[in-house]
Design a protein around this motif. Structure first.
Motif, PDB file in Angstrom:
ATOM      1  N   ALA A  84       0.841  -1.211   0.000  1.00  0.00           N
ATOM      2  CA  ALA A  84       0.000   0.000   0.000  1.00  0.00           C
ATOM      3  C   ALA A  84       0.867   1.248   0.000  1.00  0.00           C
ATOM      4  O   ALA A  84       1.996   1.253   0.494  1.00  0.00           O
ATOM      5  CB  ALA A  84      -0.916   0.009   1.210  1.00  0.00           C
ATOM      6  N   ASP A  85       0.313   2.321  -0.566  1.00  0.00           N
ATOM      7  CA  ASP A  85       0.931   3.633  -0.475  1.00  0.00           C
ATOM      8  C   ASP A  85       0.088   4.447   0.519  1.00  0.00           C
ATOM      9  O   ASP A  85      -1.144   4.350   0.517  1.00  0.00           O
ATOM     10  CB  ASP A  85       0.950   4.322  -1.835  1.00  0.00           C
ATOM     11  CG  ASP A  85       1.889   5.524  -1.856  1.00  0.00           C
ATOM     12  OD1 ASP A  85       2.913   5.489  -1.146  1.00  0.00           O
ATOM     13  OD2 ASP A  85       1.580   6.500  -2.562  1.00  0.00           O
ATOM     14  N   GLY A  86       0.747   5.257   1.346  1.00  0.00           N
ATOM     15  CA  GLY A  86      -0.015   5.999   2.350  1.00  0.00           C
ATOM     16  C   GLY A  86       0.783   7.108   2.985  1.00  0.00           C
ATOM     17  O   GLY A  86       1.959   7.336   2.657  1.00  0.00           O
ATOM     18  N   GLN A  87       0.132   7.788   3.912  1.00  0.00           N
ATOM     19  CA  GLN A  87       0.748   8.909   4.612  1.00  0.00           C
ATOM     20  C   GLN A  87       0.084   9.068   5.971  1.00  0.00           C
ATOM     21  O   GLN A  87      -1.070   8.658   6.168  1.00  0.00           O
ATOM     22  CB  GLN A  87       0.600  10.195   3.813  1.00  0.00           C
ATOM     23  CG  GLN A  87      -0.834  10.595   3.580  1.00  0.00           C
ATOM     24  CD  GLN A  87      -1.018  11.533   2.405  1.00  0.00           C
ATOM     25  OE1 GLN A  87      -1.650  12.551   2.536  1.00  0.00           O
ATOM     26  NE2 GLN A  87      -0.475  11.169   1.243  1.00  0.00           N
ATOM     27  N   VAL A  88       0.822   9.703   6.889  1.00  0.00           N
ATOM     28  CA  VAL A  88       0.305   9.946   8.241  1.00  0.00           C
ATOM     29  C   VAL A  88       0.675  11.368   8.648  1.00  0.00           C
ATOM     30  O   VAL A  88       1.819  11.801   8.467  1.00  0.00           O
ATOM     31  CB  VAL A  88       0.890   8.949   9.258  1.00  0.00           C
ATOM     32  CG1 VAL A  88       0.330   9.241  10.655  1.00  0.00           C
ATOM     33  CG2 VAL A  88       0.595   7.511   8.857  1.00  0.00           C
ATOM     34  N   SER A 139       1.785  12.818  -9.836  1.00  0.00           N
ATOM     35  CA  SER A 139       2.690  13.955  -9.997  1.00  0.00           C
ATOM     36  C   SER A 139       2.733  14.685  -8.663  1.00  0.00           C
ATOM     37  O   SER A 139       1.869  14.482  -7.805  1.00  0.00           O
ATOM     38  CB  SER A 139       2.221  14.904 -11.111  1.00  0.00           C
ATOM     39  OG  SER A 139       0.979  15.477 -10.782  1.00  0.00           O
ATOM     40  N   SER A 140       3.717  15.534  -8.497  1.00  0.00           N
ATOM     41  CA  SER A 140       3.809  16.296  -7.256  1.00  0.00           C
ATOM     42  C   SER A 140       2.632  17.268  -7.166  1.00  0.00           C
ATOM     43  O   SER A 140       2.316  17.963  -8.122  1.00  0.00           O
ATOM     44  CB  SER A 140       5.126  17.061  -7.209  1.00  0.00           C
ATOM     45  OG  SER A 140       5.262  17.734  -5.974  1.00  0.00           O
ATOM     46  N   ILE A 141       1.976  17.287  -6.006  1.00  0.00           N
ATOM     47  CA  ILE A 141       0.741  18.055  -5.834  1.00  0.00           C
ATOM     48  C   ILE A 141       1.010  19.305  -4.992  1.00  0.00           C
ATOM     49  O   ILE A 141       1.694  19.257  -3.968  1.00  0.00           O
ATOM     50  CB  ILE A 141      -0.343  17.201  -5.145  1.00  0.00           C
ATOM     51  CG1 ILE A 141      -0.772  16.052  -6.059  1.00  0.00           C
ATOM     52  CG2 ILE A 141      -1.546  18.054  -4.742  1.00  0.00           C
ATOM     53  CD1 ILE A 141      -1.495  16.492  -7.303  1.00  0.00           C
ATOM     54  N   THR A 142       0.436  20.426  -5.461  1.00  0.00           N
ATOM     55  CA  THR A 142       0.365  21.654  -4.662  1.00  0.00           C
ATOM     56  C   THR A 142      -1.099  21.885  -4.292  1.00  0.00           C
ATOM     57  O   THR A 142      -1.975  21.763  -5.156  1.00  0.00           O
ATOM     58  CB  THR A 142       0.896  22.862  -5.441  1.00  0.00           C
ATOM     59  OG1 THR A 142       2.264  22.624  -5.783  1.00  0.00           O
ATOM     60  CG2 THR A 142       0.804  24.131  -4.604  1.00  0.00           C
ATOM     61  N   ALA A 155       1.950  15.893   2.280  1.00  0.00           N
ATOM     62  CA  ALA A 155       2.787  14.691   2.236  1.00  0.00           C
ATOM     63  C   ALA A 155       2.423  13.869   1.008  1.00  0.00           C
ATOM     64  O   ALA A 155       1.260  13.829   0.587  1.00  0.00           O
ATOM     65  CB  ALA A 155       2.608  13.856   3.504  1.00  0.00           C
ATOM     66  N   GLU A 156       3.433  13.211   0.436  1.00  0.00           N
ATOM     67  CA  GLU A 156       3.236  12.237  -0.638  1.00  0.00           C
ATOM     68  C   GLU A 156       4.489  11.396  -0.724  1.00  0.00           C
ATOM     69  O   GLU A 156       5.594  11.843  -0.388  1.00  0.00           O
ATOM     70  CB  GLU A 156       2.953  12.928  -1.973  1.00  0.00           C
ATOM     71  CG  GLU A 156       4.039  13.891  -2.414  1.00  0.00           C
ATOM     72  CD  GLU A 156       3.632  14.706  -3.633  1.00  0.00           C
ATOM     73  OE1 GLU A 156       4.524  14.970  -4.455  1.00  0.00           O
ATOM     74  OE2 GLU A 156       2.457  15.074  -3.760  1.00  0.00           O
ATOM     75  N   SER A 157       4.318  10.159  -1.125  1.00  0.00           N
ATOM     76  CA  SER A 157       5.466   9.270  -1.199  1.00  0.00           C
ATOM     77  C   SER A 157       6.200   9.451  -2.517  1.00  0.00           C
ATOM     78  O   SER A 157       5.744  10.172  -3.411  1.00  0.00           O
ATOM     79  CB  SER A 157       5.013   7.810  -1.069  1.00  0.00           C
ATOM     80  OG  SER A 157       4.370   7.409  -2.271  1.00  0.00           O
ATOM     81  N   ALA A 158       7.318   8.775  -2.646  1.00  0.00           N
ATOM     82  CA  ALA A 158       8.093   8.863  -3.883  1.00  0.00           C
ATOM     83  C   ALA A 158       7.315   8.304  -5.072  1.00  0.00           C
ATOM     84  O   ALA A 158       7.529   8.716  -6.214  1.00  0.00           O
ATOM     85  CB  ALA A 158       9.423   8.111  -3.722  1.00  0.00           C
TER      86      ALA A 158
END
Length: 606
Positions: A84-88, A139-142, A155-158
């Motif tokens: 899984a991809d995720g963030q905290v 893609s990188s998000i703003t 936050a975002e993963s590679a």
């Protein structure tokens, strides 16, 4: 300590374990963790954290909480599915109420924006945590954050699969903030999820307000107490003893407050300095930051934003601080409307509500004002632009037109707390109660009266001048400002009055019908001479009159050398209270009655 955000940390990754560094914390802080993953909800774990909410939808979400101890670990581990991809996000929050559970809501989304759902306030005041995330960011998000919210990190993963952001704001009101939308850029349709969390603030530690039995005599200042708090977060700063107090409240315009803070000793000076700091580098209190609640026999009679606090000392006394303040509609006149806000065919109360909401969505301008539900049935077209006008000016102009409405800011009890309410009435404010006052040979509660009739302050013919509309076609043709037709006081002119002209300026208005409404309003409320009646009355221990009852009617009995015995009935549109002072041994109220022009027309004149 008021509720706030001390620190935020975050981490992201496509692994089965996400490790987040501990934010800066103090023992007793509440810690909240928001974990978002594209894996299974059942695989998301956290040791030594209590669950506060979960959601399985476009993305899996778990919200956790715990209370910080004096020996917090350096990192926190959050488990998720291996692929899984995720963030905290982890937030450290001081000043939260440990006895009230947070309220958590979720909403799935699909499109170019990511809304976060409405959430019921957990208490008053409360901290809102808003988290937005999208799947398959690729893609990188703003992120664009809703107005009024403070961004706390993204936050975002590679792999750039799951991307998210968190923002917060403190709200001092019992009303919810509604649905708030985040926008990820670059713009592209994406599935996502919004999370809204409301965390209640801990109860303020302030002394109990003294109560008074019904038979308490009125002729003393012990009835009054003065409580100082911060405007934005309601944080309690202290009670102060005040002298020479005077405060007033009016319909459709700000009221004022004046008082003196005596400082007879160093010990008293230290207490006063908690509210009005001696050192200008202390920014958490002082004029501009604080409000004073006026409590009469334990009941709130008013709230005033303190705008001036001037220390002084004469050669014959000890130091004192002279205070000046205004009701909260005066604060609204200090916040400029700096973006275009158009309305077409909207009920005037809906426009009022939108103006208040727009002001409070601006950064650092949310003061918890609530506008009651309902509409007037009168629709308007308005376009407000960034021309230096304030929200307070726009609301006053919206109200003071033909077939307009009335408003005032009240403090009202709601669901066990005190709420700042912008009360409106169409066509007028006021209840059915009639207040009785009298002056006669055998005395009465009217202590002074005065009447003024001024033709120099009125008119029999009104016009309203507006701004210059944008030129169309031939640019060589000079445009001229719009001007209403003359609106005449026909009854006065028919009775023999001369023509007396007055042109009022509304330079921001470029709609002809709006100018006609302004001119029609003023020929209705101020035709001919402006008549001013002033009555000062002594208040009893439990008076029927209250600052929240503006718009009520009063019956006045007069019998003296000038007035033949008679009753007259008037409507109360303003009230000035003077508690007992060194100059006066009575608690007095000066009535401002309908038909008075007190402080001018509120717009420019020509």
């Amino acid at each position: 300590m008021p509720i706030s955000v001390r620190d935020v940390t975050s981490a992201a990754g496509p692994l089965g374990l996400i490790v987040v560094e501990r934010p800066t914390v103090v023992a007793g802080d509440h810690l909240y963790a928001i974990h978002i993953s594209d894996g299974a909800l059942s695989s998301m774990t956290a040791s030594a954290w209590a669950p506060a909410g979960s959601h399985a939808g476009n993305l899996a979400v778990k919200v956790w909480r715990r209370t910080a101890t004096s020996s917090e670990p350096d990192t926190y581990d959050f488990g998720q599915a291996d692929l899984a991809d995720g963030q905290v996000f982890v937030l450290a929050i001081p000043g939260a109420n440990s006895s009230v559970s947070p309220i958590v809501t979720f909403e799935d989304s699909s499109g170019t924006s990511t809304p976060t759902p409405d959430v019921t306030p957990a208490g008053v005041p409360f901290l809102e945590i808003r988290v937005a995330a999208v799947d398959l960011a690729l893609s990188s998000i703003t992120w664009q954050t809703p107005p009024g919210y403070t961004p706390r990190g993204s936050a975002e993963s590679a792999l750039q699969l799951v991307a998210g952001t968190v923002a917060t704001r403190t709200v001092n009101a019992s009303a919810s903030s509604g649905r708030q939308t985040f926008t990820p850029l670059p713009s592209s349709p994406r599935a996502g999820v919004g999370v809204s969390i409301s965390v209640a603030a801990a109860a303020a530690e302030e002394p109990e307000i003294p109560t008074f039995p019904p038979f308490t005599p009125t002729r003393g200042d012990a009835l009054y107490a003065y409580r100082f708090r911060r405007l934005r977060d309601g944080h309690f700063l202290g009670f102060l003893d005040l002298a020479d107090v005077s405060f007033d409240k009016r319909i459709n315009q700000p009221g004022s407050f004046t008082a003196t803070v005596p400082i007879p000793s160093r010990a008293v000076g230290d207490l006063v300095a908690e509210v009005f700091p001696r050192d200008s580098t202390v920014l958490s209190a002082g004029a501009g930051v604080v409000v004073v609640d006026i409590l009469r026999a334990g009941e709130v009679w008013g709230e005033y934003w303190i705008t001036e606090a001037n220390p002084t000392q004469s050669d014959r006394g000890t130091p004192e601080i002279h205070l000046q303040g205004t009701t909260l509609d005066g604060y609204m006149s200090s916040v400029e409307l700096q973006a275009e806000l158009p309305f077409a065919g909207e009920d005037q109360i809906a426009i009022l509500r939108a103006l208040v909401a727009d002001m409070q969505s601006q950064s650092h301008a949310n003061i918890g004002l609530v506008v009651p539900a309902g509409t007037s049935g009168v629709v308007r077209d308005r376009t407000y632009t960034d021309d230096g006008g304030t929200y307070g000016q726009r609301i006053q102009q919206l109200a003071e037109v033909d077939n307009g409405f009335e408003y005032t800011v009240d403090l009202v009890a709601s669901e066990g707390t005190i709420v700042r309410q912008l009360t409106w009435g169409y066509p007028k404010l006021g209840g059915p109660e009639v207040h009785i006052f009298g002056w006669g040979p055998n005395g009465g509660d009217i202590t002074a009266w005065a009447e003024q009739v001024s033709a120099a302050r009125g008119a029999t013919r009104y016009r309203a001048r507006g701004g210059t509309p944008p030129s169309e076609g031939d640019a060589s043709v000079s445009a001229t400002a719009l001007l209403s037709a003359p609106h005449e006081a026909t009854a006065h002119l028919a009775a023999g009055w001369p023509r007396i002209d007055r042109t009022l300026s509304y330079s921001d208005v470029i709609v002809q019908d709006t100018l006609e409404d302004y001119a029609a309003h003023w020929v209705t409320v101020a035709p001919g001479a402006v008549r001013v009646e002033t009555y000062t009355v002594a208040l009893g221990a439990s008076p029927s009159l209250h600052p929240n009852k503006l718009g009520d009617r009063c019956r006045i009995y007069l019998d003296n050398e000038w007035h033949a015995p008679h009753w007259r009935e008037r409507r109360i549109i303003g009230l000035r209270i003077r508690p007992v002072s060194r100059q006066n041994g009575k608690e007095l109220a000066e009535l401002v009655l309908e038909g008075q022009e007190d402080g001018g027309f509120g717009v420019g004149e020509e």
